[in-house]
Structure formats: C-alpha cells, structure tokens
Design a protein around this motif. Structure first.
Motif, PDB file in Angstrom:
ATOM      1  N   ILE A   1      -3.932  13.879  -3.285  1.00  0.00           N
ATOM      2  CA  ILE A   1      -4.553  13.735  -1.984  1.00  0.00           C
ATOM      3  C   ILE A   1      -5.172  12.535  -1.671  1.00  0.00           C
ATOM      4  N   THR A   2      -5.507  11.500  -2.673  1.00  0.00           N
ATOM      5  CA  THR A   2      -6.236  10.673  -2.277  1.00  0.00           C
ATOM      6  C   THR A   2      -5.465   9.439  -1.539  1.00  0.00           C
ATOM      7  N   PRO A   3      -4.118   9.132  -1.802  1.00  0.00           N
ATOM      8  CA  PRO A   3      -3.465   8.149  -1.151  1.00  0.00           C
ATOM      9  C   PRO A   3      -3.360   8.448   0.556  1.00  0.00           C
TER      10      PRO A   3
ATOM     11  N   GLY B   1       0.820  -1.261  -0.134  1.00  0.00           N
ATOM     12  CA  GLY B   1      -0.133   0.099  -0.032  1.00  0.00           C
ATOM     13  C   GLY B   1       0.936   1.242  -0.036  1.00  0.00           C
ATOM     14  N   GLY B   2       1.982   1.302   0.661  1.00  0.00           N
ATOM     15  CA  GLY B   2       2.716   2.304   0.689  1.00  0.00           C
ATOM     16  C   GLY B   2       3.406   2.630  -0.592  1.00  0.00           C
ATOM     17  N   GLY B   3       3.813   1.472  -1.229  1.00  0.00           N
ATOM     18  CA  GLY B   3       4.600   1.662  -2.567  1.00  0.00           C
ATOM     19  C   GLY B   3       3.567   2.264  -3.562  1.00  0.00           C
ATOM     20  N   ILE B   4       2.009   1.845  -3.596  1.00  0.00           N
ATOM     21  CA  ILE B   4       1.139   2.174  -4.362  1.00  0.00           C
ATOM     22  C   ILE B   4       1.052   3.903  -4.207  1.00  0.00           C
TER      23      ILE B   4
ATOM     24  N   ILE C   1       1.288   6.587  -7.052  1.00  0.00           N
ATOM     25  CA  ILE C   1       0.254   7.560  -7.137  1.00  0.00           C
ATOM     26  C   ILE C   1       0.577   8.924  -7.142  1.00  0.00           C
ATOM     27  N   MET C   2       1.193   9.467  -6.018  1.00  0.00           N
ATOM     28  CA  MET C   2       1.503  10.812  -5.765  1.00  0.00           C
ATOM     29  C   MET C   2       2.610  11.447  -6.899  1.00  0.00           C
TER      30      MET C   2
ATOM     31  N   ASN D   1       6.635   4.515   0.582  1.00  0.00           N
ATOM     32  CA  ASN D   1       7.941   3.943   0.804  1.00  0.00           C
ATOM     33  C   ASN D   1       8.713   4.190  -0.734  1.00  0.00           C
ATOM     34  N   LEU D   2       9.996   3.307  -0.771  1.00  0.00           N
ATOM     35  CA  LEU D   2      10.555   3.314  -2.222  1.00  0.00           C
ATOM     36  C   LEU D   2      10.410   2.170  -2.661  1.00  0.00           C
TER      37      LEU D   2
END
Length: 434
Positions: A284-286, A99-102, A106-107, A231-232
């Motif tokens: 914004i959404t993430p 989820g963090g990578g997504i 996205i951002m 994250n990366l």
C-alpha cells in the motif's frame, strides 16, 4: 475505571501520541526533499503517513503481534530511499524513474512477504535470521539512532557551526529528562518523555521565540505514486526488493525484544500475523509515496523508560495520530515542536535500547575467537556509519545504497558468518584445547 486510572490513561495516550509523532514526521519530509517534490505533495505524504502509521500500529496491536509496538517507516528503507533519490542524477535517471522502480520493488517484496506469512513459511526466514543476527541488528540500530538523535540535538548555523545557546538548552533537556527517569519515581519517571517534550517546548517558546518553527499553511495536492509510477527498471527494483526482505530482520528483532520486556515467549503465529500485516502495508505505502512500515525495535527503549505496558493507551494514541492526518490544523500545530527538543528527548528514550541489545546476548559465551561473530559485523557496521557517503562514489552506483549503509552491511556480514561457521563447534574445540 477510577478517576486516577482515567487520568493515567489519558496522559499515557498523549505520551504515545508525542512519541509516534516525533518518530514519524521527519520521514516523509526528508524523502519528499530528496525527490524534490512540491510542498503541496509533501503535505499530502505527511498526512497519509500519519493516517497509515496510526492504522498499521493499531492493527499490529490488535491482530498482528498484539503488543504496544510502534509500526512506522523502516529506518533501513528510509535511508535507502533518500540515498537513491539523491543519487538519481548519478544513475542517469530522473526522479520519477527511480521512485517508480523503488515502488515496484517494494510492492513485489510486499507480495512475497504476504505469501511467506500466508503459507506459514516463517521457518525459511528464521533459518536466515538467527538470534545472533538479531543481536547484531539491535546493536547497529542503537548506534544508528543515537547518532541521528545526538546530531539532531545540536542546531547548526548557516556557517556550519553549532548554535551554542540552542544546543546547550538541548543538553539541559537531556539532563532534565534523564533525572526524571532515574529519580522521578513511578509517576514522573513513567511520564518523563511527555513532560520533557512539553516543558522543553514551552521554555523554547519563551527563550527562543524568533527561532520557533511556524505551522505550514500550504494547500495539499493529492496524487497516486508521487515518487514515480511503477516501472521495470531492474537494477532499482532488485535493490529495493532485497532491502525490504532484509528489513524482516527488524520484525523478528522487535517482536522478540518486546516479548522479553513482557517476559513472554513469542508464538510462531505472532510472527506470522505481524509479517502478514507488514506485507499488506508494503503493497500500500508506495501508492502514497511512503517509506514501507515495520515494527520499531526502538519502541523497546520507550517502553522500558515509561513502564507503560498496557495496550489501551497505545491504541488511543494511534487513533489520535490518525486524527492528525485527518484534521490538518492539529498536525500543523504539533509541527511547531522544535526538532532539537524532540531529538533531545528521544536521545534519552533510546539509551534504553542499548540495554536491550546487551540483554539479547544473555547465555552467549564469547572467547578470543568467537567474539568475531559479534564484534566483526557490529564494528564494521559502525565504522561504515562514520564514513561520509560521498566517499563511496567510486563504487558502482547501484551497489552504493548497500555498501554505504552500515546497518545493511553489518546484518549481511552477520548472516554470512552464522551460515559459514559453526560457532558452537568452534567454542567446544577451544574449551577442550584449554
């Protein structure tokens, strides 16, 4: 405004409200389930989804493309995020890392989208997203949505069989709404979607009282980045980043399609402003664990079904939708609408989208060779849609979200075909040969 005009505006606004709700509510629920979020966090994402969907739609109608066009969770990104959430264990990663990578991807894509709009580099996108690519996208989106709503009309029992009484009732609602749309005249035809939902909901309560969903009463737990802190993880970031940029196809397709309904020519500024708003919300959404937004091409079917083309009811409907997120009991009450009824009504509304796809081909000539530019990507995409995702298990995990998604693969194939082959030249040679 006359009393009749006020009444029409109120009914039109309510119809928009139900339409927006039916297209939005299942998205945060399904994503939350894929990432195994607690119910309190899922309720938070639902409320944030309502609030930001309403705001994004109003902003697009006001300063973006300026059409009554629903701006909500991208179907392409929705499927991708669910797929990646379900595949987390296969990737050897926990949900928070995926989820963090997504969120990071996205951002980053949102920032790039903002820059493309701010520095007026829309022509770069237009060189890639050509009219035929848009046509392919609309055809594939039509099939994808119709498959979803058709399956959603039928309730499946615990044993895996169709619940016949509920499913037959859904078919009756489809016939009822379709009859209203075709034979109901201007008033009943324009409000067929609203009437179908209300009548179907009311009769469902009478006929299947024990089967009606109940409103949730769980509390809400607010948290930033509920799917995972950015994250990366390069692989997941790249997949998410590319998918968000590919989703711009939807923006161009939607704006062009709605302009055709209004018989207007789209100005470059409309694309630019709309994409700018899309980029802002992608950033914004993430933060709230939401699927990024995009103008809904599927709204065209709704507009063509209802013939309600004024912006005021749409903006009022969007404002009411914001209230559903701000005032929880309202959202919970609408949450008792049976999903089979919502899917049955939307199935009728989206049949119109097939006409939009056909109309996008006006003026295009096909022969035995040039038909491949349309038939190839569309039929390959539809074929992939009908293959169980588990069948792609032998493909590298990071490629599975792309390869197993018929919409993505169809659009990618179309982009390559339009870039590699001069179809106009090929058509001219064939005409000379004949």
């Amino acid at each position: 405004m006359t009393q009749q005009g006020v009444t029409v505006t109120i009914m039109s606004s309510l119809q928009w409200l139900f339409f927006i709700f039916a297209n939005t509510v299942v998205v945060p629920i399904s994503v939350g389930a894929a990432f195994q979020l607690p119910s309190e966090t899922i309720e938070m994402t639902i409320r944030c989804s309502f609030i930001f969907t309403g705001i994004a739609s109003i902003l697009q109608a006001w300063i973006g493309h300026r059409y009554p066009l629903l701006d909500s969770h991208s179907g392409l990104m929705w499927g991708l995020m669910i797929s990646m959430g379900i595949s987390a264990s296969a990737l050897g990663l926990d949900f928070a890392t995926v989820g963090g990578g997504i969120a990071t991807g996205i951002m980053l894509a949102g920032a790039v989208t903002i820059l493309l709009a701010a520095f007026n580099m829309i022509d770069i996108i237009q060189k890639v997203i050509k009219p035929m690519v848009i046509s392919v996208y609309i055809f594939l989106l039509t099939f994808q949505l119709i498959f979803i709503f058709f399956k959603g009309m039928f309730k499946i029992t615990e044993s895996g069989t169709i619940d016949l009484p509920v499913s037959l009732f859904s078919i009756l609602i489809v016939i009822f709404v379709g009859f209203l749309r075709i034979k109901g005249g201007k008033i009943l035809g324009n409000f067929s979607i609203l009437i179908g939902i209300i009548v179907g909901w009311a009769f469902y309560r009478i006929i299947f009282p024990s089967d009606l969903p109940t409103a949730s009463s769980s509390g809400m737990a607010f948290t930033f980045f509920p799917l995972g802190t950015p994250n990366l993880d390069i692989g997941i970031i790249l997949v998410s980043f590319f998918a968000v940029l590919l989703n711009l196809t939807n923006s161009f397709a939607s704006i062009q399609a709605v302009a055709d309904v209004y018989k207007e020519k789209v100005e470059n500024g409309q694309y630019r402003r709309s994409i700018f708003v899309t980029g802002i919300f992608a950033c914004i959404t993430p933060i709230f664990g939401l699927v990024p937004f995009t103008p809904f091409t599927s709204t065209i079917g709704f507009l063509q079904s209802t013939k309600l083309l004024k912006r005021a009811p749409f903006i009022i409907g969007g404002s009411l939708f914001i209230l559903l997120g701000v005032i929880p009991p309202l959202g919970r009450f609408l949450g008792t609408i049976p999903l089979t009824i919502g899917n049955a009504v939307l199935f009728v509304a989206y049949l119109q989208l097939f006409g939009t796809a056909l109309n996008s081909l006006k003026g295009t000539f096909f022969n035995s060779e040039t038909i491949f530019r349309l038939a190839g990507p569309v039929l390959v995409g539809v074929s992939i849609m009908n293959i169980p995702p588990a069948s792609f298990g032998s493909i590298p995990v990071l490629l599975q979200p792309f390869i197993a998604n018929g919409l993505i693969m169809g659009v990618i194939i179309s982009i390559f075909l339009e870039k590699l082959i001069d179809w106009n030249k090929l058509s001219s040679k064939l005409e000379i040969r004949q």
